[in-house]
Structures are given as C-alpha cells and as structure tokens.
Design an enzyme around this catalytic site. Structure first.
Site, PDB file in Angstrom:
ATOM      1  N   HIS A 122     -18.144 -10.506  12.413  1.00 51.58           N
ATOM      2  CA  HIS A 122     -16.755 -10.795  12.022  1.00 51.58           C
ATOM      3  C   HIS A 122     -15.821  -9.596  12.164  1.00 51.58           C
ATOM      4  O   HIS A 122     -14.747  -9.554  11.562  1.00 51.58           O
ATOM      5  CB  HIS A 122     -16.719 -11.319  10.576  1.00 51.58           C
ATOM      6  CG  HIS A 122     -15.708 -12.402  10.353  1.00 51.58           C
ATOM      7  ND1 HIS A 122     -14.546 -12.216   9.652  1.00 51.58           N
ATOM      8  CD2 HIS A 122     -15.681 -13.704  10.750  1.00 51.58           C
ATOM      9  CE1 HIS A 122     -13.856 -13.337   9.617  1.00 51.58           C
ATOM     10  NE2 HIS A 122     -14.524 -14.258  10.277  1.00 51.58           N
TER      11      HIS A 122
ATOM     12  N   GLU B 183     -12.768 -15.114  19.977  1.00 47.61           N
ATOM     13  CA  GLU B 183     -11.768 -15.831  19.191  1.00 47.61           C
ATOM     14  C   GLU B 183     -10.455 -15.063  19.109  1.00 47.61           C
ATOM     15  O   GLU B 183      -9.400 -15.653  18.871  1.00 47.61           O
ATOM     16  CB  GLU B 183     -12.296 -16.116  17.787  1.00 47.61           C
ATOM     17  CG  GLU B 183     -12.498 -14.875  16.924  1.00 47.61           C
ATOM     18  CD  GLU B 183     -13.224 -15.197  15.627  1.00 47.61           C
ATOM     19  OE1 GLU B 183     -12.534 -15.384  14.607  1.00 47.61           O
ATOM     20  OE2 GLU B 183     -14.456 -15.248  15.640  1.00 47.61           O
TER      21      GLU B 183
ATOM     22  N   HIS C  34     -14.992 -21.347  20.020  1.00 48.05           N
ATOM     23  CA  HIS C  34     -14.752 -21.079  18.600  1.00 48.05           C
ATOM     24  C   HIS C  34     -13.958 -22.245  18.030  1.00 48.05           C
ATOM     25  O   HIS C  34     -13.014 -22.723  18.639  1.00 48.05           O
ATOM     26  CB  HIS C  34     -13.950 -19.781  18.495  1.00 48.05           C
ATOM     27  CG  HIS C  34     -13.563 -19.362  17.128  1.00 48.05           C
ATOM     28  ND1 HIS C  34     -12.318 -19.608  16.589  1.00 48.05           N
ATOM     29  CD2 HIS C  34     -14.245 -18.673  16.178  1.00 48.05           C
ATOM     30  CE1 HIS C  34     -12.243 -19.088  15.380  1.00 48.05           C
ATOM     31  NE2 HIS C  34     -13.401 -18.517  15.099  1.00 48.05           N
TER      32      HIS C  34
ATOM     33  N   ASP D   6     -22.518 -13.694  12.484  1.00 50.54           N
ATOM     34  CA  ASP D   6     -21.146 -13.265  12.734  1.00 50.54           C
ATOM     35  C   ASP D   6     -20.896 -11.941  12.024  1.00 50.54           C
ATOM     36  O   ASP D   6     -20.817 -11.888  10.802  1.00 50.54           O
ATOM     37  CB  ASP D   6     -20.188 -14.342  12.222  1.00 50.54           C
ATOM     38  CG  ASP D   6     -18.763 -14.146  12.711  1.00 50.54           C
ATOM     39  OD1 ASP D   6     -18.476 -13.068  13.285  1.00 50.54           O
ATOM     40  OD2 ASP D   6     -17.939 -15.059  12.521  1.00 50.54           O
TER      41      ASP D   6
ATOM     42  N   GLU E 152     -22.094 -12.179  16.788  1.00 53.08           N
ATOM     43  CA  GLU E 152     -20.693 -12.441  17.127  1.00 53.08           C
ATOM     44  C   GLU E 152     -19.804 -11.305  16.638  1.00 53.08           C
ATOM     45  O   GLU E 152     -19.963 -10.823  15.521  1.00 53.08           O
ATOM     46  CB  GLU E 152     -20.260 -13.758  16.483  1.00 53.08           C
ATOM     47  CG  GLU E 152     -18.820 -14.136  16.760  1.00 53.08           C
ATOM     48  CD  GLU E 152     -18.493 -15.506  16.199  1.00 53.08           C
ATOM     49  OE1 GLU E 152     -17.307 -15.751  15.908  1.00 53.08           O
ATOM     50  OE2 GLU E 152     -19.410 -16.339  16.062  1.00 53.08           O
TER      51      GLU E 152
END
Length: 372
Positions: free
Chosen positions: A168, A218, A268, A166, A192
């Site tokens: 993020h 997400e 998610h 991730d 991700e």
C-alpha cells in the site's frame, strides 16, 4: 463516487463511475467542466470525445482529471452497447474467456483475524484474497513488526487460499526489502505497491532483489504514466483502475501495452458496481488478464458516513446475481452495455444527504504523518 448517467428515449439509463477515494468534490468540479464542453457532441464518437478531453484542455493527466474522464468514457461505452444490444466486450473484439478469476479483501487497514476471515471467504467461493501486508510503519521501524505479516500469510495459505499482499505504499525502502525476503519462502501470489510508484528507480532496484511477482498501477493514470515501468521491466502485474485511468478506452490500450511487455493485467477495483462491471468487460477481452479485484465485503464498505446506512457491492443492483462467485470465478456478463441494472431511485435517495467519504489518516508515535 460521482455517477455519470444519461437517458435515451424510453428512459434507457447508461452508466459510468467517476471515483477518486476521498476527493469526491474535486471529481464533481472536473465533471461539471467536462460535461459542459461536450454538449452537442455525437455520443457514438467515443474516441473523439476522449481525445478532445485529453488534448484540448492543455493540462493533462493526474488523478482528478483522469477519474472524471473515466466516468464519462464508461458511460459512453455502456450507451453504445445498449443501443446495439450487445455487451461492451463484443465491441472490443469479443470475449476470450467464459469466467473471470476474482479476489476479495480480508484483514482491514490494521490486519487481524485473518484466519477466520480467510475461511469465510473460502466458504463464499473465493480461491484468493488480498490483505494489507502491515499496519502503518515508520520509515525505519522495528524488524519485529514484519514477522506478523509472515504469520498472517501462512495462516491464509493454511486455509487453502492464495494471497496477494498489499504494501500500500506504506512500507518504505528500508523495510520493504526486509519484508520481501521474509515473505519469499511462503510464495504470496504477488506483492502490491512494495514502494510508492513515484520511485521508479527504487522499484527497478527492488525488482532485482526478489522473485515475488511485483504489482502496482492504481496510482498510474494513463499509458504515459505506465510506460517507464514497462520499459524498465520492473513489474510483473499492472493494476490500472478503470475509474481512474481514463475509462474503458484507456485501460484497453494499457492492457495491450502490457501484453507487449509480457506483463499481466489485474485491474484495481475496490469500488462500486459500475466500476466492477466495466472492469469485467476488459477482463474477458484481454489475453493477458490474470485476476480481478472485487470489493464485496471490503472493510471500506463499512466506513460509510454516520446515518448513511450500510451498503456493499451489490446493494444498488437490480440483478445482483451477475456478480455471484463460484470456485474463485465470476461468470462472463451477458447483459448489454456493461451488463448491470441499478436501482436509480435508491441511489438518488441515499445520495441526497450523504456526506463525502474522507481518506483515512495515520500518524506515528511522534505525531508524524504515515502513509495510508
């Protein structure tokens, strides 16, 4: 988390989870407005209620509004399943699989000790984990900070697990393409949010520079948010969150859109048991489902406010065995509605004086804000 629930005769409880991490009070305010609007509506008319909420408020979309709708929608599907005595997935066309692939988290926000944690997850029955690719980074940071990400990925793979990484949204364009190139030979399951989703043109360009599957979603809150990423063919896996994207009604439409573009679905869900149970209903009924995020043991579960106690994914469940993990999978739920029973008394007791959780804050060496 805002718990949406209602009661039928004989105290049947129906459940929804409206969650927006770090913004609990905003969700509560939106729920108060929406709930007042729907008094007197027929609860079976789930799609009508969804459309009224979406269309007749004039202003549409956004994280707060869609998260509020999500909790109501999940609760209505749970109610319908319980009334009819069937799982929600039976109302969505039935199940396509008998078990659901899941992954858990290791490493924390500043990832460390991943080799030990990976072995622990393997012992718990997981075949795959996700971890943050890096700690917080500057827009342009030292390339030396990227090698640690490669080393962590190698350590997890040596423990016999696949790993999603991730980014993020904390890795900006100058660093993201460098990191993807370094990671590529070691074959992460996916990366991700390699860039923030508000940069679709940059993600399109980035997707042409790597063979690693790209995942995000997400921070996309409805099918119209998703549409440009599918049309530009810049992602391989979509990660909508059932508690943010409009509930079961909307995530199933998003899943169908993804199938039409040959994009996998990996919902998610670093959230609570109601959101996870709702996600499982979509997982077993979507042909393009690939893997489900699971918050069991996630580092955020250890960050409860002082005095609130320590709680994990199954702490509120009366039937925690429904989430047992074996050989990387959770069995298809068989209970009515979303398939779980919660300890309402415990939830009310714990939430009475519990303070809202706040998002983490990161700052660079000069005091500048960095992405969480």
């Amino acid at each position: 988390m805002a718990l949406c629930q209602g009661h039928l005769r004989r105290r049947t409880i129906w459940l929804g989870e409206s969650t927006l991490e770090g913004h609990t009070e905003a969700i509560e305010g939106s729920l108060n407005e929406l709930i007042g609007r729907f008094i007197g509506y027929e609860a079976d008319d789930i799609e009508h209620i969804w459309q009224v909420a979406w269309r007749l408020g004039f202003y549409r979309g956004g994280a707060v509004f869609m998260s509020a709708i999500s909790g109501i929608d999940i609760a209505l599907w749970d109610l319908k399943g319980r009334k009819l005595g069937v799982p929600v997935y039976s109302l969505l066309g039935g199940k396509l699989r008998d078990k659901v692939a899941v992954y858990s988290w290791i490493g924390g926000d500043r990832p460390s000790d991943v080799s030990i944690q990976a072995k622990q997850r393997k012992a718990q029955g997981f075949n795959c984990i996700k971890m943050n690719a890096t700690e917080d980074l500057g827009w342009l940071d030292s390339p030396s900070k990227l090698q640690a990400s490669v080393d962590r990925l190698k350590a997890v793979k040596e423990a016999g697990l696949d790993a999603g990484l991730d980014f993020h949204g904390r890795v900006h364009k100058p660093m993201a393409k460098q990191l993807a190139k370094l990671l590529e030979p070691h074959q992460p399951l996916f990366i991700e949010e390699p860039l923030l989703s508000e940069h679709p043109e940059a993600i399109k360009h980035f997707s042409q520079q790597t063979t690693i599957p790209i995942a995000l979603g997400e921070r996309l809150y409805n099918r119209w948010d998703v549409k440009p990423f599918l049309e530009s063919s810049c992602i391989d896996i979509l990660q909508p969150d059932v508690s943010h994207c409009g509930g079961i009604s909307e995530i199933r439409r998003i899943a169908a859109m993804c199938e039409a573009y040959d994009v996998g679905l990996a919902p998610h869900c670093p959230l609570g048991p109601i959101a996870f149970a709702a996600s499982l209903q979509i997982a077993v009924s979507s042909p393009n489902f690939v893997i489900q995020e699971m918050s069991l043991g996630i580092h955020y579960n250890k960050m409860t406010p002082p005095g609130a106690g320590t709680f994990d994914l199954c702490s509120y469940l009366k039937n925690p065995s429904v989430f047992d993990v074996s050989e990387g999978f959770v069995k298809c739920p068989t209970g009515t509605g979303i398939g779980i029973e919660v300890d309402e008394e415990m939830i009310r007791k714990v939430s009475k004086d519990c303070k809202a959780w706040r998002c983490l804050e990161f700052f660079g060496p000069g005091g500048e804000v960095r992405e969480w």
